[in-house]
Design a protein around this motif. Structure first.
Motif, PDB file in Angstrom:
ATOM      1  N   GLU A 252      51.023 -27.416 109.314  1.00 51.68           N
ATOM      2  CA  GLU A 252      51.507 -26.611 108.197  1.00 51.68           C
ATOM      3  C   GLU A 252      52.227 -25.352 108.661  1.00 51.68           C
ATOM      4  OE1 GLU A 252      48.553 -27.808 108.690  1.00 51.68           O
ATOM      5  OE2 GLU A 252      46.940 -26.337 108.597  1.00 51.68           O
ATOM      6  N   MET A 260      45.478 -26.212 116.829  1.00 49.94           N
ATOM      7  CA  MET A 260      45.121 -27.625 116.912  1.00 49.94           C
ATOM      8  C   MET A 260      45.237 -28.103 118.356  1.00 49.94           C
ATOM      9  SD  MET A 260      46.382 -30.546 114.286  1.00 49.94           S
ATOM     10  CE  MET A 260      46.148 -29.767 112.724  1.00 49.94           C
ATOM     11  N   VAL A 429      32.094 -21.685 123.145  1.00 50.66           N
ATOM     12  CA  VAL A 429      33.410 -21.147 123.453  1.00 50.66           C
ATOM     13  C   VAL A 429      33.612 -20.000 122.485  1.00 50.66           C
ATOM     14  CG1 VAL A 429      35.866 -21.616 123.274  1.00 50.66           C
ATOM     15  CG2 VAL A 429      34.353 -23.280 124.339  1.00 50.66           C
TER      16      VAL A 429
ATOM     17  N   PHE B  62      32.192 -23.576 119.064  1.00 50.15           N
ATOM     18  CA  PHE B  62      33.460 -22.881 119.297  1.00 50.15           C
ATOM     19  C   PHE B  62      33.580 -21.816 118.219  1.00 50.15           C
ATOM     20  CE2 PHE B  62      38.047 -23.819 120.862  1.00 50.15           C
ATOM     21  CZ  PHE B  62      38.447 -22.500 120.650  1.00 50.15           C
ATOM     22  N   HIS B  63      33.377 -20.570 118.609  1.00 45.58           N
ATOM     23  CA  HIS B  63      33.511 -19.447 117.690  1.00 45.58           C
ATOM     24  C   HIS B  63      34.954 -18.980 117.811  1.00 45.58           C
ATOM     25  CE1 HIS B  63      32.260 -15.064 116.585  1.00 45.58           C
ATOM     26  NE2 HIS B  63      32.612 -15.739 115.509  1.00 45.58           N
ATOM     27  N   SER B  64      35.773 -19.298 116.816  1.00 46.48           N
ATOM     28  CA  SER B  64      37.223 -19.194 117.026  1.00 46.48           C
ATOM     29  C   SER B  64      37.805 -17.910 116.447  1.00 46.48           C
ATOM     30  CB  SER B  64      37.909 -20.433 116.457  1.00 46.48           C
ATOM     31  OG  SER B  64      37.810 -20.437 115.042  1.00 46.48           O
ATOM     32  N   LEU B  65      38.978 -18.005 115.896  1.00 49.43           N
ATOM     33  CA  LEU B  65      39.664 -16.839 115.339  1.00 49.43           C
ATOM     34  C   LEU B  65      39.493 -16.807 113.828  1.00 49.43           C
ATOM     35  CD1 LEU B  65      43.049 -17.092 117.266  1.00 49.43           C
ATOM     36  CD2 LEU B  65      41.107 -15.616 117.797  1.00 49.43           C
ATOM     37  N   HIS B  66      39.740 -15.652 113.249  1.00 53.91           N
ATOM     38  CA  HIS B  66      39.625 -15.516 111.804  1.00 53.91           C
ATOM     39  C   HIS B  66      40.677 -16.401 111.125  1.00 53.91           C
ATOM     40  CE1 HIS B  66      38.138 -13.895 108.224  1.00 53.91           C
ATOM     41  NE2 HIS B  66      38.949 -12.863 108.063  1.00 53.91           N
ATOM     42  N   ARG B  68      41.236 -19.638 111.586  1.00 52.42           N
ATOM     43  CA  ARG B  68      41.800 -20.781 112.341  1.00 52.42           C
ATOM     44  C   ARG B  68      40.778 -21.867 112.658  1.00 52.42           C
ATOM     45  NH1 ARG B  68      45.417 -18.815 109.897  1.00 52.42           N
ATOM     46  NH2 ARG B  68      45.806 -16.667 110.433  1.00 52.42           N
ATOM     47  N   PRO B  71      42.342 -25.809 111.959  1.00 55.06           N
ATOM     48  CA  PRO B  71      43.198 -26.467 112.944  1.00 55.06           C
ATOM     49  C   PRO B  71      42.472 -26.759 114.254  1.00 55.06           C
ATOM     50  CG  PRO B  71      44.106 -24.308 112.335  1.00 55.06           C
ATOM     51  CD  PRO B  71      42.966 -24.580 111.420  1.00 55.06           C
ATOM     52  N   ILE B  72      41.617 -25.849 114.688  1.00 58.28           N
ATOM     53  CA  ILE B  72      40.887 -26.108 115.938  1.00 58.28           C
ATOM     54  C   ILE B  72      39.970 -27.315 115.762  1.00 58.28           C
ATOM     55  CG2 ILE B  72      39.117 -25.189 117.511  1.00 58.28           C
ATOM     56  CD1 ILE B  72      40.489 -22.452 117.207  1.00 58.28           C
ATOM     57  N   GLN B  74      40.217 -29.812 113.705  1.00 53.88           N
ATOM     58  CA  GLN B  74      40.981 -31.068 113.615  1.00 53.88           C
ATOM     59  C   GLN B  74      41.478 -31.496 114.983  1.00 53.88           C
ATOM     60  OE1 GLN B  74      43.562 -31.080 109.762  1.00 53.88           O
ATOM     61  NE2 GLN B  74      42.864 -28.992 110.092  1.00 53.88           N
ATOM     62  N   GLY B  75      41.886 -30.512 115.798  1.00 60.10           N
ATOM     63  CA  GLY B  75      42.313 -30.827 117.171  1.00 60.10           C
ATOM     64  C   GLY B  75      41.175 -31.464 117.951  1.00 60.10           C
ATOM     65  N   GLY B 100      46.164 -21.532 103.988  1.00 62.69           N
ATOM     66  CA  GLY B 100      47.181 -22.566 104.247  1.00 62.69           C
ATOM     67  C   GLY B 100      46.560 -23.778 104.927  1.00 62.69           C
ATOM     68  N   HIS B 101      45.689 -23.515 105.899  1.00 60.99           N
ATOM     69  CA  HIS B 101      45.057 -24.629 106.616  1.00 60.99           C
ATOM     70  C   HIS B 101      44.121 -25.407 105.691  1.00 60.99           C
ATOM     71  CE1 HIS B 101      46.756 -22.603 109.956  1.00 60.99           C
ATOM     72  NE2 HIS B 101      45.864 -21.637 110.011  1.00 60.99           N
ATOM     73  N   SER B 105      44.495 -29.295 105.223  1.00 61.39           N
ATOM     74  CA  SER B 105      43.433 -30.129 105.797  1.00 61.39           C
ATOM     75  C   SER B 105      42.928 -31.120 104.765  1.00 61.39           C
ATOM     76  CB  SER B 105      42.266 -29.262 106.267  1.00 61.39           C
ATOM     77  OG  SER B 105      42.733 -28.297 107.172  1.00 61.39           O
TER      78      SER B 105
END
Lengths: 582, 286
Positions: A252, A260, A429, B62-66, B68, B71-72, B74-75, B100-101, B105
């Protein structure tokens, strides 16, 4: 005998300029010439002037020459705009009424002919789409090209899709163009090319070469958002990934694309995303996540004119600072810059090994000029590619490890990586600062050690990086430093300077970060004059050298931010003046 | 033999009474009841109080970004379709910075579960108004009251083509566990929103309040979660009241079923292609 020729095909977007030029380029390639193309087109589908330059040479070339020998235009606008570029003895065919607007002084030594392409097409084929084939016929006559080759190209292009009748009409149109040109163009105005043998080279763009490099290096996950001039990478992968079990995801936005890819890479797949400046800006936060969480990723930036939307289909090198200094905080990164289509292939493949080995983001920084233009190149050497995934653990290796630490402190800062699904490999992570197992940790002592671990990973990496390449006479005392797409014009400028008895050499920076300080310092010390070529306004490479090398002597900037790629003479003229004036 | 404790990595340090405790214990029970090995689970979280959940849980985290998380996640799933992938977000993560994600999704339909912990406030940053805060909500970021309509995530999810849409309440952990279980069994993208009070900063949307405004569609014999029209109507059937339970479910192929049919996980493919295969493709450039 002609050793080097440039043909410009011009018109309005939608006139079929690209199609006509591509067929011509393929014929020239099949006749054994080195070919380089240059697309100059608006960010628009129909209307607005566009042109395509096809340059053929008997020597290795990487880009534009200085002049145009043959210009064929579907309208008059481009003729008037580019008259100055037309070489003495050049020939111009133009479909339009406005040639009379040209001053006689501008026409001196050049032949201008009105060539009613659209009228001929309508009269003979009842459809002006045939103007492109008529144009090709005329060019084949002027350049004395092999008609068999063009017939073969037509058959390949149309027989299956459109049938015999269309093939016949197209071949007739080529013959008509040839006959009409014979009536108009004087024999002395022709630019007959010597035929050689097709040496089996490839004719490929940088974007396509990057895609091939990624496939060959084992990349099996690609996510991106459409953007000029990088989309060709994706389109090639989208076509070919399925038969290698890979997947391409249209996301998107660029935020999703890079994240991703990071998710896929964290789970164990070699992953890549590609974009241009605006998408790169959006990716900055996750660029830092890759650095912080030590997840390998390959990011391709096919640079275009910025800032903001800039000029989406034109070339520039103005994102260098963004990738070196960009994103908040500090983290290690590697930035590679290919100068040729072959290097696009080689460096992309190398980028995956470097990303895996150092567990950092690797940026492949190229430009519209290299990305979207096609050049002849030797067949890529696939046997050179050895996939090395670095310290990636197997489940077997984790078998007796009851205390696995994903971010273990090691002598070189690189920690063995487990993948989700592996027993005994469970870890966190974090985008937050973390301890050796990956769990959030805000202790200052740990923070210091973790920063030193990450930032130190590249300290001993010089042996793995692609070294700068020296071009020209080693003993020369006029030195030029450049990176990426300026390679071609620099190398040709050196030849032009040689003709003027000025000996010059070039140092092509191929790993922009970590910066090859020693080599560049030695190069600068060996020169009396140093020129730094930048396809941007501020001299980003110049300033980078200044900050990294701190050279004793001054360096002169050669800049171009016009949106048109450098021509060799842009560089040689400035150097000649500076050297002669000194 | 797997035990419930196998999913517990460490004790949480959320505020006493936080709705996240209810989710945490329900989620561990789900993993245990589905007998998913901890190493076969990947939990991706965003930024917010919910983001700590995977560091308390024993699984790949996996503690990711605000914004996101999706997408992570799904990857991760596309790279290894054999993993159980669960993403966790707060209302800020899902409905504001990552909106948006969220929408894309739902239409992409990768087989994973998305838990959105909705406390109607930004808790971790000390109580600012969130996209689900009510009109005129007073907080440090809107001292004179919020002038924006709250956003309804589940209705958006239905409009975006979500194939599994449910809502639970952290005060009803049993139902929550059964909704997450059904979501994880669902072949496609499953959304489970959790109404989850922030006891420290949100003095309005309390356990008491949520209890008084929810009604359970799972207990309504006339409700059919496979009927999209009924799903649309349920959002307004009882005025401002909120439906909980399984609101909508449909069967359609997941993204990876269509793009990666029956293949070995990408993460463990042999990357060296058979000899001559790439060379053959390169002939097109000659």
């Amino acid at each position: 005998m002609i050793k080097d020729i440039s043909v410009m095909i011009a018109g309005q977007a939608g006139d079929g300029v690209l199609f006509t030029g591509n067929v011509l380029a393929k014929i020239l390639k099949k006749e054994g010439w080195e070919v380089a193309t240059y697309r100059y087109f608006p960010s628009n589908i129909r209307g607005e002037p566009t042109h395509y330059i096809i340059r053929a040479s008997q020597k290795k070339i990487f880009g534009l020459g200085n002049e145009i020998d043959v210009l064929l235009s579907f309208d008059c606008e481009s003729i008037i705009k580019y008259t100055k570029l037309i070489a003495q003895g050049g020939v111009v065919l133009c479909d339009g009424e406005e040639l009379s607007r040209l001053k006689p002084t501008h026409k001196k030594g050049k032949a201008f002919h009105k060539f009613p392409l659209k009228i001929l097409a309508k009269k003979h084929f009842k459809n002006d789409i045939f103007k492109n084939m008529i144009a090709l016929g005329a060019l084949c006559y002027i350049l004395d090209l092999n008609f068999r080759l063009i017939e073969r190209i037509i058959i390949n292009a149309f027989l299956k899709r459109k049938g015999k009748e269309i093939v016949r009409m197209n071949i007739d149109a080529v013959n008509l163009g040839c006959e009409q040109a014979r009536l108009i163009v004087e024999p002395s105005e022709r630019h007959k090319l010597v035929k050689k043998m097709d040496t089996g080279k490839m004719f490929i763009s940088g974007d396509e070469a990057i895609a091939v490099g990624a496939l060959a290096a084992g990349c099996r996950f690609f996510a991106a958002y459409p953007i000029c001039p990088a989309t060709e990478i994706w389109q090639w992968l989208a076509l070919h990934f399925p038969e290698f079990n890979g997947i391409v995801v249209q996301t998107e936005d660029e935020l999703a694309a890079i994240n991703m890819a990071l998710g896929a890479s964290y789970a164990g797949t070699r992953a890549m995303t590609s974009t241009s400046g605006p998408g790169g800006s959006l990716m900055m936060e996750s660029y830092g996540l890759s650095g912080m969480a030590e997840i390998p990723i390959v990011i391709v930036d096919v640079q275009r004119v910025g800032p903001s939307t800039g000029m989406p289909t034109k070339t520039e090198q103005s994102d260098l600072n963004q990738w070196i200094y960009g994103s908040h905080g500090e983290f290690p990164r590697i930035i590679l810059s290919p100068g040729t289509v072959t290097e696009c292939f080689d460096f992309t493949a190398k980028a995956f090994d470097l990303a895996d080995k150092y567990q950092v983001p690797v940026v492949l920084l190229t430009e519209q000029d290299v990305g979207q233009n096609s050049r002849t190149a030797k067949k890529f050497d696939l046997s050179k590619i050895k996939i090395d995934r670095g310290k990636l653990l197997s489940e077997e290796e984790l078998k007796n490890n009851k205390d696995y630490k994903r971010y273990a402190f090691t002598s070189n800062g690189i920690s063995p990586r487990s993948l989700p699904s592996m027993k005994n490999g469970i870890h966190m992570v974090e985008g937050n600062e973390h301890d050796e197992k990956g769990y959030r940790d805000e202790d200052p002592e740990n923070r210091i050690r973790m920063m030193q671990k990450r930032m130190g990973k590249l300290s001993g990496s010089a042996k793995d990086m692609i070294p700068p390449k020296l071009w020209g006479d080693k003993q020369a005392t006029v030195g030029i430093i450049g990176f990426g797409s300026t390679l071609g014009p620099i190398v040709e400028a050196i030849e032009e300077l040689g003709d003027l008895n000025i000996r010059a050499k070039n140092l092509q920076i191929r790993t922009v970060w970590p910066f090859p300080v020693e080599t560049v310092r030695d190069f600068i010390r060996s020169c009396e004059f140093v020129f730094v070529v930048d396809n941007n306004y501020s001299g980003q490479l110049h300033d980078l050298i200044h900050s990294q090398v701190k050279p004793e002597a001054g360096m002169q900037k050669i800049l171009n931010y016009s949106s048109v790629a450098f021509r060799p003479s842009d560089i040689s003229t400035q150097i000649k003046r500076a050297v002669r004036d000194a | 033999m797997l035990k419930l404790e196998d999913y517990h990595h460490q004790d949480p340090t959320w505020c006493r009474g936080c709705g996240l405790y209810g989710l945490f214990s329900a989620f561990k029970k789900v993993a245990f009841s589905l007998k998913i090995k901890p190493e076969k689970m990947s939990i991706i979280s965003g930024i917010g109080c919910h983001g700590r959940l995977n560091s308390y849980f024993n699984a790949y985290g996996f503690h990711s970004l605000h914004g996101r998380t999706l997408p992570i996640a799904q990857g991760v799933k596309l790279a290894n379709t054999q993993l159980s992938v669960v993403a966790v977000s707060g209302d800020g993560d899902a409905y504001s910075i990552g909106l948006g994600h969220f929408i894309h999704s739902l239409r992409r339909n990768v087989d994973m579960t998305y838990i959105v912990v909705n406390n109607r406030i930004y808790g971790l940053t000390q109580g600012q108004t969130s996209p689900t805060s009510r009109m005129n909500f007073v907080s440090p970021s809107t001292p004179y009251g919020s002038k924006e309509q709250p956003l309804e995530g589940l209705q958006m999810a239905l409009a975006a083509g979500g194939s599994f849409i449910a809502r639970g309440f952290s005060g009803a952990p049993q139902q929550l566990a059964s909704l997450i279980t059904a979501g994880m069994k669902h072949k496609g993208f499953s959304l489970v929103e959790v109404l989850s009070p922030c006891v420290t900063h949100n003095k309005i949307d309390t356990y008491q309040l949520f209890k008084s405004v929810i009604f359970d569609v799972d207990k309504d014999p006339n409700y059919d979660p496979t009927n999209k029209n009924k799903a649309w109507k349920i959002f307004s059937r009882h005025g401002d009241k909120l439906p909980v339970g399984l609101i909508y479910k449909e069967t359609r192929p997941s993204f990876e079923e269509q793009s990666l049919p029956g293949r070995k996980p990408l993460a463990f493919l042999d990357l060296v292609p058979e000899a001559g295969k790439i060379e053959k493709i390169l002939e097109k450039f000659e």
